[in-house]
Design an enzyme around this catalytic site. Sequence first.
Site, PDB file in Angstrom:
ATOM      1  CE1 TYR A 136      -3.074   3.003   0.409  1.00 28.94           C
ATOM      2  CE2 TYR A 136      -3.916   1.982   2.414  1.00 28.94           C
ATOM      3  CZ  TYR A 136      -3.988   2.973   1.461  1.00 28.94           C
ATOM      4  OH  TYR A 136      -4.972   3.934   1.534  1.00 28.94           O
ATOM      5  CE  LYS A 164      -5.960   1.534  -1.335  1.00 27.58           C
ATOM      6  NZ  LYS A 164      -6.606   1.489   0.001  1.00 27.58           N
ATOM      7  CB  VAL A 206      -7.940  -0.895  -3.682  1.00 31.08           C
ATOM      8  CG1 VAL A 206      -8.384  -0.979  -2.221  1.00 31.08           C
ATOM      9  CG2 VAL A 206      -7.085  -2.097  -4.049  1.00 31.08           C
TER      10      VAL A 206
END
Length: 304
Positions: A136, A164, A206
């Site tokens: 992330y 992400k 996402v």
Amino acid sequence: MSIQWNGVMPAVTTKFTSDDKLDFNMFEVNMKAQLDAGVSGIILGGTLGEASTLLEEEKRELVKHTVSLTDGKVPVIMNIAEQTTKGAILAANKAEQDGAKGLMMLPPMRYKASDHETVAYYSDVARNTSLPIMVYNNPVDYKIEVTLDMFEELLKFDNIQAVKESTRDISNVTRMINRFGDRLKILSGVDTLALESLLMGSDGWVSGLVCAFPAETVAIYKLAKAGRIDEALKIYRWFLPLLELDINSLLVQNIKLAEVATGIGTENVRAPRLPLHGTERERVLAIIEEGLRTRPTLPNLSAN
């Protein structure tokens, strides 16, 4: 189950009862809506999931229950947001034991690790789990950027597979593709840049507002990937005022209020969060009500 790291993966909210317990009845309602819309994975324990307020046993119960609900239809992915390497490894191991099929992983929390420390942190976790990992990368909110040079080192681990991408720099998608090709799967992590990211080559999304509007979110993704850009743009332009509710410090309350409006959630949050009130509540409600009033009819996604 292997993870393809594509499609729409909701970062789902955690549902609570009015007496502050996990609300699995409403959670099941939301999960059914997500699966019916065609999402490709379920992500637990992110910011939207209020993970920082969950007890350890609640996190484990949530993973186990979601694995049962999804019944192998899509992978369950647990977010790892820990302060220590030891804690991150322990959390990864517990997620694997409880049936999660992948991890989304933030850099160390609270401590602003150096590049070297950040690479070592991810590397140590990767060595200690068999689960695939999505990094992330959100320097705007978490103050640590995983740079391309850092990814060069991290991709030596076969189970570090995806990112992400939340830097807010849309050109970073192209940089990653140019440098790593298919070795690093890219999922947009910013709702208000999702279509732009997909058009630049991102593999997935996402999403936050998917929690309230799963069919519309999946439609944008599928239309974009099918080259039906005008149709995707029409929905995305309608969606943007709602998507902007995700890039806000009150995103949890905003999105839960939207879930109430679409009948697949409640407003219950865990203190110190409190439901929206006053003029801010009225402002958000007006955006949601206008979105519902003008909600588009979705095109046939199987059409050529």
